[in-house]
Design a protein around this motif. Structure first.
Motif, PDB file in Angstrom:
ATOM      1  N   PHE A  90       0.842  -1.183   0.000  1.00 38.29           N
ATOM      2  CA  PHE A  90       0.000   0.000   0.000  1.00 38.29           C
ATOM      3  C   PHE A  90       0.884   1.242   0.000  1.00 38.29           C
ATOM      4  O   PHE A  90       1.952   1.261   0.630  1.00 38.29           O
ATOM      5  N   VAL A  91       0.428   2.281  -0.672  1.00 41.79           N
ATOM      6  CA  VAL A  91       1.095   3.582  -0.628  1.00 41.79           C
ATOM      7  C   VAL A  91       0.090   4.599  -0.105  1.00 41.79           C
ATOM      8  O   VAL A  91      -0.997   4.754  -0.671  1.00 41.79           O
ATOM      9  N   ALA A  92       0.455   5.269   0.992  1.00 43.52           N
ATOM     10  CA  ALA A  92      -0.397   6.295   1.594  1.00 43.52           C
ATOM     11  C   ALA A  92       0.249   7.652   1.359  1.00 43.52           C
ATOM     12  O   ALA A  92       1.434   7.838   1.640  1.00 43.52           O
ATOM     13  N   PHE A  93      -0.530   8.582   0.839  1.00 39.58           N
ATOM     14  CA  PHE A  93      -0.051   9.938   0.600  1.00 39.58           C
ATOM     15  C   PHE A  93      -0.622  10.899   1.639  1.00 39.58           C
ATOM     16  O   PHE A  93      -1.807  10.827   1.990  1.00 39.58           O
ATOM     17  N   ILE A  94       0.236  11.787   2.100  1.00 42.50           N
ATOM     18  CA  ILE A  94      -0.199  12.901   2.939  1.00 42.50           C
ATOM     19  C   ILE A  94       0.594  14.123   2.492  1.00 42.50           C
ATOM     20  O   ILE A  94       1.787  14.025   2.181  1.00 42.50           O
ATOM     21  N   ASP A  95      -0.066  15.282   2.418  1.00 43.92           N
ATOM     22  CA  ASP A  95       0.595  16.497   1.950  1.00 43.92           C
ATOM     23  C   ASP A  95       1.495  17.078   3.031  1.00 43.92           C
ATOM     24  O   ASP A  95       1.313  16.822   4.232  1.00 43.92           O
ATOM     25  N   ASP A  96       2.458  17.903   2.598  1.00 48.97           N
ATOM     26  CA  ASP A  96       3.447  18.434   3.541  1.00 48.97           C
ATOM     27  C   ASP A  96       2.927  19.587   4.391  1.00 48.97           C
ATOM     28  O   ASP A  96       3.681  20.157   5.185  1.00 48.97           O
ATOM     29  N   ASP A  97       1.644  19.946   4.246  1.00 56.48           N
ATOM     30  CA  ASP A  97       1.032  20.938   5.141  1.00 56.48           C
ATOM     31  C   ASP A  97      -0.113  20.329   5.938  1.00 56.48           C
ATOM     32  O   ASP A  97      -0.958  21.042   6.468  1.00 56.48           O
ATOM     33  N   GLU A  98      -0.117  18.992   6.033  1.00 59.98           N
ATOM     34  CA  GLU A  98      -1.158  18.284   6.769  1.00 59.98           C
ATOM     35  C   GLU A  98      -0.554  17.544   7.963  1.00 59.98           C
ATOM     36  O   GLU A  98       0.606  17.120   7.923  1.00 59.98           O
ATOM     37  N   VAL A  99      -1.361  17.378   8.995  1.00 62.04           N
ATOM     38  CA  VAL A  99      -0.966  16.629  10.190  1.00 62.04           C
ATOM     39  C   VAL A  99      -1.972  15.502  10.388  1.00 62.04           C
ATOM     40  O   VAL A  99      -3.188  15.738  10.390  1.00 62.04           O
ATOM     41  N   ALA A 100      -1.468  14.287  10.538  1.00 60.44           N
ATOM     42  CA  ALA A 100      -2.335  13.115  10.641  1.00 60.44           C
ATOM     43  C   ALA A 100      -2.739  12.840  12.083  1.00 60.44           C
ATOM     44  O   ALA A 100      -1.930  12.996  13.004  1.00 60.44           O
ATOM     45  N   ASP A 101      -3.986  12.403  12.271  1.00 60.77           N
ATOM     46  CA  ASP A 101      -4.407  11.894  13.572  1.00 60.77           C
ATOM     47  C   ASP A 101      -3.597  10.629  13.890  1.00 60.77           C
ATOM     48  O   ASP A 101      -3.140   9.938  12.971  1.00 60.77           O
ATOM     49  N   PRO A 102      -3.452  10.270  15.180  1.00 59.28           N
ATOM     50  CA  PRO A 102      -2.640   9.098  15.547  1.00 59.28           C
ATOM     51  C   PRO A 102      -3.115   7.778  14.938  1.00 59.28           C
ATOM     52  O   PRO A 102      -2.310   6.876  14.719  1.00 59.28           O
ATOM     53  N   ASP A 103      -4.408   7.657  14.659  1.00 54.96           N
ATOM     54  CA  ASP A 103      -4.928   6.408  14.089  1.00 54.96           C
ATOM     55  C   ASP A 103      -5.235   6.537  12.598  1.00 54.96           C
ATOM     56  O   ASP A 103      -5.950   5.725  12.026  1.00 54.96           O
ATOM     57  N   TRP A 104      -4.677   7.561  11.976  1.00 56.82           N
ATOM     58  CA  TRP A 104      -4.937   7.848  10.557  1.00 56.82           C
ATOM     59  C   TRP A 104      -4.674   6.633   9.663  1.00 56.82           C
ATOM     60  O   TRP A 104      -5.547   6.201   8.905  1.00 56.82           O
ATOM     61  N   LEU A 105      -3.496   6.072   9.760  1.00 59.09           N
ATOM     62  CA  LEU A 105      -3.123   4.983   8.866  1.00 59.09           C
ATOM     63  C   LEU A 105      -3.920   3.714   9.162  1.00 59.09           C
ATOM     64  O   LEU A 105      -4.346   3.000   8.244  1.00 59.09           O
ATOM     65  N   ASP A 106      -4.154   3.428  10.428  1.00 58.14           N
ATOM     66  CA  ASP A 106      -4.976   2.270  10.786  1.00 58.14           C
ATOM     67  C   ASP A 106      -6.360   2.368  10.156  1.00 58.14           C
ATOM     68  O   ASP A 106      -6.903   1.375   9.657  1.00 58.14           O
ATOM     69  N   GLU A 107      -6.934   3.573  10.187  1.00 58.34           N
ATOM     70  CA  GLU A 107      -8.285   3.754   9.664  1.00 58.34           C
ATOM     71  C   GLU A 107      -8.323   3.617   8.143  1.00 58.34           C
ATOM     72  O   GLU A 107      -9.265   3.045   7.583  1.00 58.34           O
TER      73      GLU A 107
END
Length: 320
Positions: A90-107
């Protein structure tokens, strides 16, 4: 090293301060699913000012981090480099001006597994640097992405006519690489890379090819919206550009391209005329707080000028 389950990819351009926040949130994932992870940063700025940020965090990171320099100024090339560098299933993208919640990837991963979907996308929330949304958009809806669908609902991205129902971007998304790109082809089309809309086009194309997209409502990221992006002038040109992307993608995949073009042209003329009337009646011209009519005009102009795309929008030269 065995193949990681997920590669988190961050494309960055001259935002070392924000990049540090993004990467720290990725490294702090709860990972209750016990996924093997890697974090790949693709730096597109000539100064390579993201490299020391990655080096500092990599020293204590709980999983591998890699830094890659990519100098080509084309968004499709940049994102394709991210896909090609990623080793994970899997490849997950997140932008460089975003902050992920702690369970972001799990969800994201849970949603994809639950619906056996090739792609998962989640919401992007907005926090305003000014402390509040702009007066012309008191709810801040224009600055967030929320499809208002139930958690783990499949996203019906296009109508039978080819018309896109939603505009999706790679920020906060997850792709099953083998099922999305079984022939190893470059995901994004270079023709969209200069004008923008390359990621929206990718989602629509994959959906038309039968890939399932699931909405992961709990996989949240937050973006801090700088003041200059809420100013009316910026929002007008951004709206025009986004409408141009919509038209390009719609016509590109429409069954009857000439009919789609004619319908969109007629809508553009109506929006331009109606917006001018509204803007005049509400004394919007020159206002920094009222933009309803002018935003309608921007939608119309985007439909009428889609063959002459806006392209890159100049941002303040702020390395933070």
């Amino acid at each position: 090293m065995s193949r990681p389950d997920v590669s988190i990819v961050v494309a960055t351009y001259n935002r070392p301060g924000l990049l540090a926040n993004t990467l720290s949130s990725c490294l702090a994932q709860t990972n209750r699913l016990g996924l093997s992870l890697e974090l790949v940063v693709i730096d597109n700025h000539p100064s390579l000012n993201g490299e020391p940020v990655v080096a500092e965090l990599a020293a204590t990171a709980p999983f591998p981090m890699r830094y890659v320099a990519e100098g080509t100024r084309n968004m499709s090339t940049l994102r394709n480099r991210g896909f090609s560098e990623a080793a994970g299933r899997f490849v997950a993208f997140i932008d460089d001006d975003e902050v992920a919640d702690p369970d972001w990837l799990d969800e994201l991963v849970s949603a994809a597994r639950d619906r056996d979907a090739e792609i998962a996308v989640g919401p992007r929330l907005a926090i305003f640097e000014a402390g509040h949304p702009p007066a012309y958009d008191p709810q801040g809806a224009q600055f967030a992405r929320d499809l208002h669908l139930p958690d783990h609902a499949l996203v019906d991205l296009t109508a039978a006519s080819g018309k896109p129902r939603y505009g999706l971007g790679t920020g906060n998304s997850l792709f099953d690489m083998e099922r999305c790109f079984p022939n190893g082809e470059a995901p994004m089309r270079l023709a969209f890379g200069d004008a923008g809309g390359e990621d929206a086009e990718l989602f629509v194309r994959l959906h038309r090819e039968g890939r399932r997209i699931v909405w992961a409502a709990k996989a949240q990221v937050t973006e801090i919206v700088p003041v200059h992006r809420t100013e009316v002038a910026y929002r007008l040109i951004r709206t025009r550009r986004e409408t141009q992307h919509y038209v390009s993608i719609y016509i590109d995949g429409a069954r009857h391209k000439r009919l789609a073009w004619a319908i969109l042209t007629a809508k553009g003329i109506l929006q331009l005329a109606a917006g001018a009337v509204i803007a005049t009646a509400l004394f919007e011209f020159g206002s920094t707080t009222r933009a309803r009519g002018r935003l309608t005009m921007a939608h119309g102009l985007g439909k009428l000028s889609w063959k002459n795309p806006v392209g890159y929008i100049q941002e303040p030269n702020n390395p933070a």
